[in-house]
Motif scaffolding. Structure first.
Motif, PDB file in Angstrom:
ATOM      1  N   GLY A 125     -57.975 -23.967  30.255  1.00  0.00           N
ATOM      2  CA  GLY A 125     -58.666 -25.181  30.694  1.00  0.00           C
ATOM      3  C   GLY A 125     -57.740 -26.286  31.158  1.00  0.00           C
ATOM      4  N   PHE A 126     -56.534 -25.896  31.631  1.00  0.00           N
ATOM      5  CA  PHE A 126     -55.574 -26.894  32.112  1.00  0.00           C
ATOM      6  C   PHE A 126     -55.600 -26.964  33.630  1.00  0.00           C
ATOM      7  CE2 PHE A 126     -51.287 -27.658  33.851  1.00  0.00           C
ATOM      8  CZ  PHE A 126     -51.074 -28.946  33.385  1.00  0.00           C
ATOM      9  N   LYS A 127     -55.456 -28.176  34.145  1.00  0.00           N
ATOM     10  CA  LYS A 127     -55.298 -28.363  35.592  1.00  0.00           C
ATOM     11  C   LYS A 127     -54.073 -29.227  35.803  1.00  0.00           C
ATOM     12  CE  LYS A 127     -60.204 -28.436  36.585  1.00  0.00           C
ATOM     13  NZ  LYS A 127     -61.285 -29.419  36.641  1.00  0.00           N
ATOM     14  N   ASP A 128     -53.390 -29.031  36.909  1.00  0.00           N
ATOM     15  CA  ASP A 128     -52.234 -29.878  37.226  1.00  0.00           C
ATOM     16  C   ASP A 128     -52.567 -30.651  38.497  1.00  0.00           C
ATOM     17  OD1 ASP A 128     -49.776 -31.020  36.982  1.00  0.00           O
ATOM     18  OD2 ASP A 128     -48.676 -29.354  37.865  1.00  0.00           O
ATOM     19  N   GLU A 188     -56.745 -33.681  26.338  1.00  0.00           N
ATOM     20  CA  GLU A 188     -55.596 -34.543  26.033  1.00  0.00           C
ATOM     21  C   GLU A 188     -54.410 -34.304  26.958  1.00  0.00           C
ATOM     22  OE1 GLU A 188     -55.152 -37.092  23.572  1.00  0.00           O
ATOM     23  OE2 GLU A 188     -57.298 -37.024  23.934  1.00  0.00           O
ATOM     24  N   TYR A 189     -54.461 -33.253  27.764  1.00  0.00           N
ATOM     25  CA  TYR A 189     -53.345 -33.021  28.689  1.00  0.00           C
ATOM     26  C   TYR A 189     -53.308 -34.059  29.799  1.00  0.00           C
ATOM     27  CZ  TYR A 189     -56.851 -30.884  31.778  1.00  0.00           C
ATOM     28  OH  TYR A 189     -57.950 -30.668  32.570  1.00  0.00           O
ATOM     29  N   LYS A 190     -54.372 -34.841  29.923  1.00  0.00           N
ATOM     30  CA  LYS A 190     -54.394 -35.870  30.962  1.00  0.00           C
ATOM     31  C   LYS A 190     -53.807 -37.180  30.428  1.00  0.00           C
ATOM     32  CE  LYS A 190     -58.713 -34.106  32.962  1.00  0.00           C
ATOM     33  NZ  LYS A 190     -60.129 -34.416  33.271  1.00  0.00           N
ATOM     34  N   THR A 211     -58.044 -27.661  24.946  1.00  0.00           N
ATOM     35  CA  THR A 211     -58.696 -28.900  25.407  1.00  0.00           C
ATOM     36  C   THR A 211     -59.402 -29.644  24.280  1.00  0.00           C
ATOM     37  OG1 THR A 211     -60.656 -27.611  25.992  1.00  0.00           O
ATOM     38  CG2 THR A 211     -59.079 -28.081  27.769  1.00  0.00           C
ATOM     39  N   ARG A 212     -59.410 -29.071  23.074  1.00  0.00           N
ATOM     40  CA  ARG A 212     -60.163 -29.700  21.980  1.00  0.00           C
ATOM     41  C   ARG A 212     -59.283 -30.149  20.809  1.00  0.00           C
ATOM     42  NH1 ARG A 212     -63.099 -25.656  24.152  1.00  0.00           N
ATOM     43  NH2 ARG A 212     -65.192 -26.180  24.879  1.00  0.00           N
ATOM     44  N   THR A 213     -57.985 -30.105  21.007  1.00  0.00           N
ATOM     45  CA  THR A 213     -57.056 -30.427  19.916  1.00  0.00           C
ATOM     46  C   THR A 213     -56.397 -31.782  20.137  1.00  0.00           C
ATOM     47  OG1 THR A 213     -56.559 -28.099  19.461  1.00  0.00           O
ATOM     48  CG2 THR A 213     -54.898 -29.697  18.795  1.00  0.00           C
TER      49      THR A 213
END
Lengths: 554, 196
Positions: B170-173, A341-343, A406-408
């Motif tokens: 697991g983060f990418k920028d 979801e960070y994307k 990454t799963r929330t």
């Protein structure tokens, strides 16, 4: 100064047609519209004029140095729950402090208010102990300006798919943004429960629009400026278009301390501090205040004089009263596979089935919208966003971050705030800002119905996450708020000068050439997401003010 | 920066984001280039804020928040040097607040073990005991927050060395993404393709 220079410059002694104080969501719309309509305009903005090349993804630096927002070190505030409490020094709200205002860093949710938001008190009855009232205008009056806001700024969405969507004269100019995993999970579960989720209307362009680059899905919307210029704030739209008329000067780093009057009680201009602390008076034929729901009433209260001993345009005594923050609920769920979801943008699906709740059935006044979202950049997530029932440090915390980030996803409820006279912006003379001006004191306590509404939205969110088979579910506690993200209602619009500060044309009841237009104009809070309404009001006010000026009635 | 620009241009083109005429890969790349700063290397920098004792105590604390276990921790991410840099350069107004929080940590260490000279001198199990006793305080919150910033912040500020923190979660920028973003939207795309 910004890349938009060179621009038309005015002298302090030039009596420009309009002096606009505050160049954010509404002020920049007024600047563009009035300059396009042939008027000379100076727009004073307390913050800087940044170019999108100055934005970054450094979440610590942006927040720690208040690069886009009010600076609590330089501009302290105090807070209390009720007028009987002693106010304590505390950061009490956030607003955008730059050309473009809060829309530069907002999440870009772009919801219209519904018809009910303008007429709810008349339809359902007033509520004892509150200032719940109807607007002097209706949804129909504002509809053309919602459409104008969507087309002139650039909004992505899909009209006609929600049965709760209010009537609209035109579809959205751009197709909806691609759906994220949170949107897919939310949509499938909500449909199983009989609800009507639909693509979120977002002020982010999904395709190239009016020469601007489309969204690159970098994931840094909420809290950040868009380096693509794809977020449809006024910064890449209204501001350069206003400057391009050759009739508008945007003057950043201009911190206004007082609106000056002549002996007849008409505004003649405003005194402001420039970047070097020097005070100047810019003259104008009319003044429009568009600071926000906190700074607009503060400026009026600071502009008291012999003619207006309790504050400018405050014969009603209501300047600063009826502050509304909206309410928010956050409910989280963990899923088996990666959502990432960070994307991309934060929100891709919303629902409005609970927009107008039946008080007889649920036992409280209120309603709300809901969206599936993830607004957490890494630091925010690790510090505040991870489920409070998990370990908060140590090896198990590391493992939890590894599994959850990454799963929330979260479901966020956006609810009503009732207007209460005791919820207010006042001056705190015991605390001064860096310019020696009195600090803002916020007095705020949520109405019990607003809290009940939040508990209702949390319960519905939990049901949806359960239906979606979330492996872990949690909610942040529903508590009385002591911090505002939305600043609404503090100079409300109305027909009666005794119960409102401005009329339906945004003209103050007391000073004929003083207009107020921003979040402070709202009579009710809507169900969160007030930005489109604030901007639609600014487009409408521009038309009304232009008509008055052309008739020689200002 | 030519290499970087070339890379970004290729990335933009390969993501298929250039379907609209008038947007060249160069334009796309330029929009992002300025937004991403190079990592800051603080290795071997002398401390400007911390005394040696404060640095030792804080390193022990940060090592308990993000221990080095089967994955790297605060030590490898350069959290202590980041905080020293951040309090010297970015937020000098918070120096006093941070020093007071370290003082509270030292005092708690003495309550946990009256013979301990400092928090760093405690055995690991006693450090954990002391931190649990402080967990609900503002002082603990301050120390924990800066530790998180040092572990997961932008490497441009000197913490999160080699993106250790980002790799863990697991983060990418990457500045560009194209759908599908995650598993569930990818599944939906596949279903829709099959139907078509």
């Amino acid at each position: 100064m910004s890349a938009a220079s060179p621009q038309r410059k005015y002298k302090l002694a030039d009596q420009v047609d309009f002096l606009i104080i505050g160049c954010g969501a509404s002020g920049s719309v007024l600047a563009r519209e009035l300059s396009r309509n042939g008027f000379s305009v100076v727009a004073l903005e307390q913050g800087p004029w940044l170019d999108r090349k100055q934005f970054s993804h450094d979440e610590y630096r942006v927040a720690a140095q208040s690069l886009l927002t009010n600076n609590p070190q330089k501009q302290p505030t105090t807070f209390r729950k009720t007028p009987n409490d002693k106010a304590k020094k505390q950061s009490a709200f956030v607003y955008g402090r730059m050309v473009g205002g809060g829309t530069v860093h907002f999440t870009a949710n772009f919801w219209r208010f519904h018809e009910i938001d303008f007429i709810e008190a008349g339809k359902k009855g007033t509520i004892a102990g509150t200032g719940f009232a109807d607007w002097p205008i209706t949804y129909t009056d504002l509809e053309p300006y919602y459409t104008k806001a969507e087309w002139d700024l650039g909004v992505s969405g899909q009209a006609g798919v929600s049965p709760f969507d209010p009537p609209r004269s035109k579809p959205y100019p751009l197709p909806p943004m691609p759906v994220k995993s949170s949107g897919v999970i939310f949509e499938q579960a909500a449909r199983k429960l009989g609800y009507h989720p639909f693509p979120a209307p977002m002020a982010v362009i999904s395709q190239s629009y009016q020469g601007r680059l489309p969204c690159a899905h970098c994931g840094f919307c909420a809290g950040f400026g868009c380096e693509m210029g794809a977020k449809s704030s006024p910064l890449p739209t209204m501001v350069p278009q206003a400057v391009a008329t050759g009739r508008c000067e945007i003057r950043p780093h201009s911190y206004v301390r007082k609106i000056e009057l002549d002996s007849k009680g008409r505004a003649v201009g405003a005194v402001y501090f420039d970047e070097n602390g020097k005070q100047s008076l810019q003259h104008a034929k009319a003044v429009i205040v568009s600071c926000n729901g906190a700074e607009t009433p503060r400026l009026l209260l600071m502009s008291k004089s012999n003619q207006f001993p309790s504050g400018l345009a405050n014969s009603s005594g209501l300047v600063g009263k009826y502050l509304m923050f909206n309410t928010f609920t956050i409910t989280g769920g963990l899923f088996e596979h990666q959502l990432n979801e960070y994307k991309s943008i934060e929100v891709t699906r919303i629902l409005q089935d609970f927009y107008e709740l039946d008080a007889q059935k649920v036992g409280f006044y209120g309603g709300g919208g809901m969206d599936a979202r993830f607004v957490w950049t890494p630091i925010q997530f690790a510090a505040f966003g991870i489920s409070p029932h998990l370990p908060q440090w140590g090896s198990e915390y590391k493992k939890a971050l590894q599994k959850y980030f990454t799963r929330t996803m979260y479901l966020t409820g956006h609810g009503t705030s009732l207007p209460l006279e005791t919820n207010s912006i006042t001056l705190d003379e015991t605390v001064k800002d860096e310019w020696g001006l009195p600090a803002i004191c916020v007095t705020y306590k949520d109405h019990p119905d607003d809290l009940a509404n939040q508990r209702f939205l949390v319960a519905r969110s939990m049901e949806i996450l359960e239906t979606a088979k979330a492996l872990d579910r949690w909610s942040f506690p529903v508590e009385e708020q002591n911090y505002g993200f939305h600043l609404l209602g503090t100079c409300r619009m109305g027909n009666d000068p005794k119960s409102s500060v401005i009329n339906a044309e945004h003209r103050s009841h007391d000073v004929p050439n003083l207009f107020l237009c921003d979040g402070s104009s709202l009579v009710t809070s809507g169900r969160g997401q007030p930005t489109e309404t604030i901007q639609a009001l600014a487009f409408r006010a521009s038309d009304r003010i232009t008509a008055l000026a052309k008739k020689g009635e200002i | 920066m030519t290499n970087r620009r070339t890379f970004l241009s290729q990335a933009a083109a390969s993501l298929g984001l250039l379907y609209v005429t008038g947007i060249t890969p160069e334009l796309f790349a330029q929009a992002h280039e300025h937004a991403k700063a190079a990592p800051r290397n603080l290795d071997g920098q002398p401390f400007r804020f911390f005394t040696p004792q404060q640095a030792a105590d804080y390193e022990a604390f940060a090592g308990q928040v993000f221990p080095t276990d089967d994955t790297p921790g605060a030590k490898e991410a350069n959290v202590v040097r980041f905080v020293d840099f951040a309090l010297s350069e970015i937020e000098p107004q918070n120096k006093e607040n941070f020093a007071n929080a370290l003082k509270a940590l030292g005092e708690q260490a003495k309550r946990t073990n009256p013979e301990a000279k400092s928090f760093a001198a405690l055995a690991s199990a006693q450090q954990i005991e002391a931190m649990k006793a402080l967990e609900k305080t503002d002082e603990f919150g301050t120390l924990r927050f800066y530790t998180i910033v040092g572990f997961l912040g932008d490497p441009a500020d000197g913490g999160n060395k080699d993106q250790i923190g980002w790799k863990l979660i697991g983060f990418k920028d990457d500045f560009y993404y194209a759908p599908p973003f995650g598993y569930y939207d990818e599944q939906l795309m596949k279903e829709q393709k099959e139907k078509a």
